[in-house]
Structures are given as structure tokens and as C-alpha cells.
Design a protein around this motif. Sequence first.
Motif, PDB file in Angstrom:
ATOM      1  N   ILE A  39     -46.310 -60.647  -6.430  1.00 59.96           N
ATOM      2  CA  ILE A  39     -46.848 -59.286  -6.619  1.00 59.96           C
ATOM      3  C   ILE A  39     -47.283 -58.795  -8.088  1.00 59.96           C
ATOM      4  CG2 ILE A  39     -45.960 -56.728  -6.376  1.00 59.96           C
ATOM      5  CD1 ILE A  39     -44.354 -57.727  -3.853  1.00 59.96           C
ATOM      6  N   LYS A  40     -46.148 -59.314  -8.981  1.00 62.68           N
ATOM      7  CA  LYS A  40     -46.562 -59.019 -10.406  1.00 62.68           C
ATOM      8  C   LYS A  40     -47.927 -59.389 -10.878  1.00 62.68           C
ATOM      9  CE  LYS A  40     -41.838 -59.269 -12.383  1.00 62.68           C
ATOM     10  NZ  LYS A  40     -40.956 -59.880 -13.118  1.00 62.68           N
ATOM     11  N   ASP A  87     -50.349 -51.234 -19.988  1.00 69.75           N
ATOM     12  CA  ASP A  87     -49.330 -52.102 -20.167  1.00 69.75           C
ATOM     13  C   ASP A  87     -48.078 -51.988 -19.179  1.00 69.75           C
ATOM     14  OD1 ASP A  87     -50.206 -53.448 -22.609  1.00 69.75           O
ATOM     15  OD2 ASP A  87     -49.346 -51.716 -23.671  1.00 69.75           O
ATOM     16  N   LEU A  88     -47.666 -53.051 -18.474  1.00 72.04           N
ATOM     17  CA  LEU A  88     -46.698 -52.852 -17.253  1.00 72.04           C
ATOM     18  C   LEU A  88     -45.373 -53.637 -17.638  1.00 72.04           C
ATOM     19  CD1 LEU A  88     -49.166 -54.253 -14.597  1.00 72.04           C
ATOM     20  CD2 LEU A  88     -48.747 -51.989 -15.252  1.00 72.04           C
ATOM     21  N   LEU A  89     -44.525 -52.832 -17.087  1.00 73.41           N
ATOM     22  CA  LEU A  89     -42.916 -53.422 -17.455  1.00 73.41           C
ATOM     23  C   LEU A  89     -42.520 -53.467 -15.866  1.00 73.41           C
ATOM     24  CD1 LEU A  89     -40.564 -54.086 -18.717  1.00 73.41           C
ATOM     25  CD2 LEU A  89     -39.967 -51.559 -19.186  1.00 73.41           C
ATOM     26  N   PHE A  90     -41.826 -54.680 -15.524  1.00 76.81           N
ATOM     27  CA  PHE A  90     -41.238 -54.781 -14.374  1.00 76.81           C
ATOM     28  C   PHE A  90     -39.805 -54.880 -14.347  1.00 76.81           C
ATOM     29  CE2 PHE A  90     -45.569 -56.030 -13.594  1.00 76.81           C
ATOM     30  CZ  PHE A  90     -45.886 -55.869 -12.232  1.00 76.81           C
ATOM     31  N   MET A  96     -40.795 -50.150  -4.003  1.00 73.36           N
ATOM     32  CA  MET A  96     -41.513 -50.106  -5.440  1.00 73.36           C
ATOM     33  C   MET A  96     -41.624 -48.611  -5.748  1.00 73.36           C
ATOM     34  SD  MET A  96     -44.565 -52.226  -7.154  1.00 73.36           S
ATOM     35  CE  MET A  96     -43.388 -53.752  -7.288  1.00 73.36           C
ATOM     36  N   ARG A  97     -41.371 -48.581  -7.098  1.00 75.35           N
ATOM     37  CA  ARG A  97     -41.582 -47.082  -7.780  1.00 75.35           C
ATOM     38  C   ARG A  97     -42.179 -47.200  -9.027  1.00 75.35           C
ATOM     39  NH1 ARG A  97     -35.556 -46.437  -7.166  1.00 75.35           N
ATOM     40  NH2 ARG A  97     -35.300 -45.694  -4.933  1.00 75.35           N
ATOM     41  N   ILE A  98     -43.046 -46.412  -9.396  1.00 76.23           N
ATOM     42  CA  ILE A  98     -43.962 -46.314 -10.540  1.00 76.23           C
ATOM     43  C   ILE A  98     -43.621 -45.187 -11.566  1.00 76.23           C
ATOM     44  CG2 ILE A  98     -46.103 -46.521 -11.339  1.00 76.23           C
ATOM     45  CD1 ILE A  98     -47.036 -47.884  -8.624  1.00 76.23           C
ATOM     46  N   LEU A 131     -46.621 -48.220 -18.112  1.00 73.63           N
ATOM     47  CA  LEU A 131     -45.968 -48.135 -16.893  1.00 73.63           C
ATOM     48  C   LEU A 131     -44.922 -49.084 -16.395  1.00 73.63           C
ATOM     49  CD1 LEU A 131     -49.409 -48.046 -14.698  1.00 73.63           C
ATOM     50  CD2 LEU A 131     -48.126 -46.299 -15.776  1.00 73.63           C
ATOM     51  N   LEU A 132     -43.920 -48.348 -15.886  1.00 74.76           N
ATOM     52  CA  LEU A 132     -42.817 -49.029 -15.455  1.00 74.76           C
ATOM     53  C   LEU A 132     -43.021 -49.386 -14.000  1.00 74.76           C
ATOM     54  CD1 LEU A 132     -39.834 -50.304 -15.393  1.00 74.76           C
ATOM     55  CD2 LEU A 132     -39.038 -48.032 -15.246  1.00 74.76           C
ATOM     56  N   LEU A 133     -42.743 -50.348 -13.337  1.00 68.73           N
ATOM     57  CA  LEU A 133     -42.934 -50.666 -11.891  1.00 68.73           C
ATOM     58  C   LEU A 133     -41.521 -51.122 -11.398  1.00 68.73           C
ATOM     59  CD1 LEU A 133     -45.809 -51.280 -12.916  1.00 68.73           C
ATOM     60  CD2 LEU A 133     -46.163 -51.775 -10.406  1.00 68.73           C
ATOM     61  N   THR A 134     -40.608 -50.453 -10.811  1.00 67.54           N
ATOM     62  CA  THR A 134     -39.477 -51.028 -10.428  1.00 67.54           C
ATOM     63  C   THR A 134     -39.487 -51.383  -9.101  1.00 67.54           C
ATOM     64  OG1 THR A 134     -38.495 -48.802  -9.648  1.00 67.54           O
ATOM     65  CG2 THR A 134     -38.110 -49.469 -11.917  1.00 67.54           C
TER      66      THR A 134
END
Length: 107
Positions: A65-66, A83-86, A29-31, A48-51
Motif C-alpha cells: 500500500i505504501k 511528503d508522506l509519513l506513515f 486508514m486516515r489522512i 501528509l500523515l497516513l495512519t
Amino acid sequence: MVEHFWITCLQKEIKKNNKLLFLIENEQMRIFLFGSAKNNKSPNDLDLLLTYNNEVISLEEISKIKKELKTYFYSLDLGITIDLLFLSYIEERQISFVRKECALKIY
């Protein structure tokens, strides 16, 4: 610099979450920080983008996990909405989100 304020704040909080830290340290994972908080110490929210590595993490796992990460990030007492974006690593590469948004890597 403004960008370092939120990155430093978020890094400190992320270090408290062992599961998230494990995912990051194992390159699963990367943030990234994107949006107005990159350049503004008082933005309306933190974007935040979580890849994640979809070659290692199954859809079932990422779903769990999300939920866990949403609960964790939404519970942080930073005085601001998060705000999270996956996106999977593949999805992010296909749309070049990080590049287009000039997102800043947190971890």
C-alpha cells in the motif's frame, strides 16, 4: 481559509483513488495534513500523515500500500512536492503526532 484550500484539493484527488477511498471508508486508514501547508497557500511542500490500522492491515500489505500510495501521491499534478509519513494507529497514539503537530484531518 488557507487550510481549506489544500484540504479541498487533496480530498478531490483522494476521491479519484478507489483503493485509498476503500481503506478510508472501512476505517483502515486516515489522512492528515501537517506542516506549513496548514496555514500557507504557497508552502514549500505538502506534508501528509497516513495512519493505518495495523490490526487489520499486515506488514506485507502495508508495504504494498505504501508503494502504491507513494506512486499515486507523487504523480499528482498539484505543482508542489508531497511528503508522506506513515504511522500505524498505535504508533500515532504512542507519540501523539496529530496532537503535537496540530494536524488537520483530511479523511
